[in-house]
Design an enzyme around this catalytic site. Sequence first.
Site, short mmCIF file in Angstrom:
data_model
loop_
_atom_site.label_atom_id
_atom_site.label_comp_id
_atom_site.label_asym_id
_atom_site.label_seq_id
_atom_site.Cartn_x
_atom_site.Cartn_y
_atom_site.Cartn_z
CE LYS A 54 -4.03 -2.64 2.36
NZ LYS A 54 -4.64 -3.12 3.46
CD GLN A 98 -3.04 -4.58 6.23
OE1 GLN A 98 -3.38 -3.38 5.85
NE2 GLN A 98 -3.76 -5.32 5.61
CG ASP A 121 -9.55 -0.01 4.97
OD1 ASP A 121 -9.71 -0.31 4.35
OD2 ASP A 121 -8.84 -0.54 6.76
N1 GUN Z 1 -5.89 -6.88 6.41
C1 GUN Z 1 -6.55 -7.43 4.99
N2 GUN Z 1 -7.45 -6.74 4.42
C2 GUN Z 1 -7.90 -5.92 4.81
C3 GUN Z 1 -8.14 -4.55 3.74
O1 GUN Z 1 -8.91 -5.15 2.90
N3 GUN Z 1 -8.61 -3.58 4.74
C4 GUN Z 1 -8.00 -3.32 6.02
N4 GUN Z 1 -7.59 -1.80 7.03
N5 GUN Z 1 -7.00 -4.43 6.76
C5 GUN Z 1 -7.20 -5.29 6.13
#
Ligand code: GUN
Length: 302
Positions: A54, A98, A121
Amino acid sequence: MTAKIISGKEVAQQIREELKKEVAEMKEKHGVVPGLVTILVGEDPASISYVTAKQKTSHELDFHSIQDNQPPDVSEEALLQLIDKYNNDPQIHGILVQLPLPKHIDEKKVLNAIDPDKDVDGFHPVNVGRLMIGGDEAKFLPCTPAGIQELIVRAGFETSGAEVVVVGRSNIVGKPIANIMLQKAAGANATVTIVHTRTKDMAAHCKRADILVVAAGVPDLVKPEWIKPGSCVIDVGVNRVGEKISEKTGKKIAILKGDVNFEAAKEIAGAITPVPGGVGPMTITMLMKNTVKAAKFANNIQ
Ligand code: GUN
């Protein structure tokens, strides 16, 4: 008939190029640079690799980006204070925590603490509600379902009046993609069915799908005979079924399999996403798109 393979990798690249231009224009015309913070608690290897990807993408798009690493024993209180700091930072337009978080932290409490207008998100209940209402209310679509819609539309499938069948009812994929495809909007207007573990005849529902979205987390769940000839099949499954040595790096890597038997399905479907390289690459790209959107909202840029 052999299906068209929908490359999420290529579509994601295309969208990133569009975003890069948009970011340059925002900077030049308005002096605004999209800002994204990714917060990582602990050292889970999968989470580290997601967050690193990311950050890498946000750097490539010339965002103002911050990687905030917290120790595994950070207190819930300290994490909430950190979120409050970023909620009040005008240079930060998107906040991503995350998941999963360590057990001593209440995940719901943390996600609910993020300013809904910085919730890139799309997990905050306010944004879930906004999506449900639809129209102008829908601000941030959750990234994976938003990526799925882009893939369907860019593959050239008509969604209006189409039978969309979604396999799986998770909050992250199944429920939101059903909601998105149901909206009175371009790229949607579909007739939507969700099937799940308690559905009586899953096969019968799948067989009438013009667009089949499978997010069940069960390898090879969808059998080739369940697929309508010529339909669009989106496989969201990422199942680790073993390990192999990478030819590129010589390191051990996971063998991934989708929820659909790809080899058989591609002889029946009109188009299908591979695993890996289908839906996966779209998720991060849509996070970037949401961050640009958040920066525009915050600065009243049309
Ligand atoms: N952990 C696995 N996929 C995601 C996601 O799309 N967003 C977040 N914040 N954590 C994750």
